[in-house]
Write a protein that holds these residues in place. Sequence first.
Motif, mmCIF file in Angstrom:
data_model
loop_
_atom_site.group_PDB
_atom_site.id
_atom_site.type_symbol
_atom_site.label_atom_id
_atom_site.label_comp_id
_atom_site.label_asym_id
_atom_site.label_seq_id
_atom_site.Cartn_x
_atom_site.Cartn_y
_atom_site.Cartn_z
ATOM 1 N N MET A 33 0.828 -1.218 0.000
ATOM 2 C CA MET A 33 0.000 0.000 0.000
ATOM 3 C C MET A 33 0.861 1.266 0.000
ATOM 4 N N PRO A 34 0.407 2.306 -0.712
ATOM 5 C CA PRO A 34 1.130 3.572 -0.684
ATOM 6 C C PRO A 34 0.881 4.292 0.650
ATOM 7 N N GLY A 35 1.542 5.438 0.824
ATOM 8 C CA GLY A 35 1.508 6.084 2.152
ATOM 9 C C GLY A 35 0.589 7.285 2.251
ATOM 10 N N GLY A 36 -0.226 7.536 1.218
ATOM 11 C CA GLY A 36 -1.016 8.777 1.184
ATOM 12 C C GLY A 36 -2.150 8.825 2.182
ATOM 13 N N GLY A 37 -2.719 10.021 2.302
ATOM 14 C CA GLY A 37 -3.915 10.208 3.127
ATOM 15 C C GLY A 37 -3.634 10.443 4.597
ATOM 16 N N PHE A 58 2.703 20.760 0.621
ATOM 17 C CA PHE A 58 1.375 21.176 0.174
ATOM 18 C C PHE A 58 1.479 22.099 -1.043
ATOM 19 N N HIS A 59 0.658 21.789 -2.069
ATOM 20 C CA HIS A 59 0.551 22.635 -3.268
ATOM 21 C C HIS A 59 -0.826 23.302 -3.237
ATOM 22 N N PRO A 60 -0.892 24.602 -3.014
ATOM 23 C CA PRO A 60 -2.190 25.252 -2.774
ATOM 24 C C PRO A 60 -3.038 25.566 -4.010
ATOM 25 N N ALA A 107 12.643 11.527 -1.277
ATOM 26 C CA ALA A 107 12.451 12.902 -1.752
ATOM 27 C C ALA A 107 11.685 12.771 -3.074
ATOM 28 N N TYR A 108 10.389 12.962 -3.014
ATOM 29 C CA TYR A 108 9.510 12.731 -4.164
ATOM 30 C C TYR A 108 9.668 13.910 -5.124
ATOM 31 N N TRP A 109 10.356 13.678 -6.247
ATOM 32 C CA TRP A 109 10.746 14.795 -7.107
ATOM 33 C C TRP A 109 9.544 15.537 -7.683
ATOM 34 N N ASP A 153 -2.803 18.655 -10.676
ATOM 35 C CA ASP A 153 -4.076 19.365 -10.552
ATOM 36 C C ASP A 153 -3.956 20.512 -9.541
ATOM 37 N N ALA A 154 -3.011 20.380 -8.595
ATOM 38 C CA ALA A 154 -2.829 21.416 -7.568
ATOM 39 C C ALA A 154 -1.689 22.371 -7.936
ATOM 40 N N GLY A 155 -1.326 22.403 -9.211
ATOM 41 C CA GLY A 155 -0.427 23.438 -9.702
ATOM 42 C C GLY A 155 1.043 23.074 -9.780
HETATM 43 O O1 V47 Z 1 -2.875 11.481 -0.067
HETATM 44 C C1 V47 Z 1 -3.370 15.825 -2.059
HETATM 45 C C2 V47 Z 1 -1.442 14.591 -0.969
HETATM 46 C C3 V47 Z 1 -1.162 12.416 -1.472
HETATM 47 C C4 V47 Z 1 -2.471 17.729 -2.368
HETATM 48 O O2 V47 Z 1 3.567 5.833 -1.092
HETATM 49 C C5 V47 Z 1 -1.550 16.866 -1.820
HETATM 50 O O3 V47 Z 1 5.215 5.769 -2.515
HETATM 51 C C6 V47 Z 1 -0.002 18.502 -1.880
HETATM 52 O O4 V47 Z 1 0.587 9.796 -1.131
HETATM 53 N N1 V47 Z 1 -0.841 19.395 -2.390
HETATM 54 C C7 V47 Z 1 -0.989 11.486 -2.654
HETATM 55 N N2 V47 Z 1 -0.330 17.243 -1.562
HETATM 56 C C8 V47 Z 1 0.469 11.268 -2.988
HETATM 57 C C9 V47 Z 1 1.095 10.183 -2.141
HETATM 58 C C10 V47 Z 1 2.363 9.543 -2.598
HETATM 59 C C11 V47 Z 1 3.139 10.140 -3.555
HETATM 60 C C12 V47 Z 1 4.301 9.497 -3.971
HETATM 61 C C13 V47 Z 1 4.662 8.277 -3.474
HETATM 62 C C14 V47 Z 1 3.861 7.687 -2.521
HETATM 63 C C15 V47 Z 1 4.235 6.352 -2.008
HETATM 64 C C16 V47 Z 1 2.707 8.313 -2.056
HETATM 65 O O5 V47 Z 1 -0.891 13.707 -1.913
HETATM 66 C C17 V47 Z 1 -2.523 12.527 -0.862
HETATM 67 C C18 V47 Z 1 -2.362 13.800 -0.072
HETATM 68 O O6 V47 Z 1 -1.674 13.550 1.115
HETATM 69 N N3 V47 Z 1 -2.137 15.708 -1.631
HETATM 70 N N4 V47 Z 1 -3.604 17.069 -2.537
HETATM 71 C C19 V47 Z 1 -2.082 19.061 -2.665
HETATM 72 N N5 V47 Z 1 -2.931 19.961 -3.145
#
Ligand code: V47
Length: 372
Positions: A176-180, A256-258, A293-295, A326-328
């Motif tokens: 599973m990825p790490g988002g949210g 964060f990308h606003p 470091a997510y480029w 989508d967030a710029g």
């Molecule tokens: O869950 C959403 C974030 C995440 C915005 O696990 C925003 O390898 C910034 O989780 N500005 C998705 N962030 C991306 C993510 C990720 C990316 C790369 C690798 C892995 C991995 C996971 O991005 C979302 C939320 O936390 N997100 N909107 C925004 N406007």
Amino acid sequence: MNIQYEDRRLPPILAKVEKGERLSAEDGLALYRSSDLLAVGHMANIVRERLHGNVTYFNVNRHINPTDVCVASCKLCAFGKRVRDPKAYTMSLEEVWQRAGHGWSEAVTEFHIVGGLHPEITVDWYCEMLAGLKQRFPKVHLKAFTMVEVAYFAKRFKMPVEEVLRRLKAAGMDSMPGGGAEIFNERVRRIICDHKIDGNEWLEVARVAHKMGLKSNCTMLYGHIENEEDRVDHLMRLRALQDETGGFVTYIPLAFHPDHTPLEHVPKTTGFADLKNIAIARLMLDNVPHIKAYWVMMTPKIAQVAQRFGADDIDGTVVEERIYHDAGADTSQGLRRSELLRLIREAGREPVERDTAYNRVERSENAFAILV
Ligand code: V47
């Protein structure tokens, strides 16, 4: 080591780092409050080189976002759309499978699959999507669904989290990825992502997944309305769960990308903040193997410098990222393998292509002749 740090709070932390001692929450706050970025980065680099020597990992992956329909209206997000929004999209199963194979597919070792919280898609559809991908791309690792999606599936399909995970795993989900995760602090969470599960629920889904043998990543979203205490609290809570399960593989701080979000007025993060978040993560998360470091999020330039500030991973070729763009985000949609290699080598690191589990992927440079 005979090193002079400008900030008098830092030498006691350096002493701990040199002895390999765990840092406290107070140390974490001191690090965030320091503007001696080079000192913080120096300490993080000590830990990074102790763990990974000179290697920087990257992978060749493809992001797939099957739908942007989402029942949550998180203020942090520019990606999610309401189900009746004419601009919203949901791919058919055929489209998902077809898109997965576009472009550089023969080199891809991972599909990173996340989407919105769709109110109508069934559990069978998700399982069929995974099974169809596995059938067509049996060697590709499926890193799919955040803790937030899994918690939503459990609620909607009226199943325990464990049962949802069991079904997805049986259909082909590998990790599973790490988002949210955003920021666990409730005060902040109520403002930036009111409709999402709370921090404890996010950690609980991760706990269940890890105990079922599924590995995952973890993240923190910074640079919005959180403060230093919130960030340290978030890292401490991830570290505590990792002590219990050992299931986190990689931590990814997300800037964060606003743009195009209701928080558009928030200024974008700086390179200084991006590097500090990488370095402090390496120092505080002593039990998480990798810091990425997510480029796409921090730009290739900062992600490259981050390889000397605690990061040992730069993510991958990505291909078609939606959530940040989508967030710029004005980074490109994908980086070619040759570009990644150049970034890493210029930082004086040795590039190592990895699969999702950090096994080395051996390829001859010629194998990429048509891809570079
Ligand atoms: O869950 C959403 C974030 C995440 C915005 O696990 C925003 O390898 C910034 O989780 N500005 C998705 N962030 C991306 C993510 C990720 C990316 C790369 C690798 C892995 C991995 C996971 O991005 C979302 C939320 O936390 N997100 N909107 C925004 N406007």
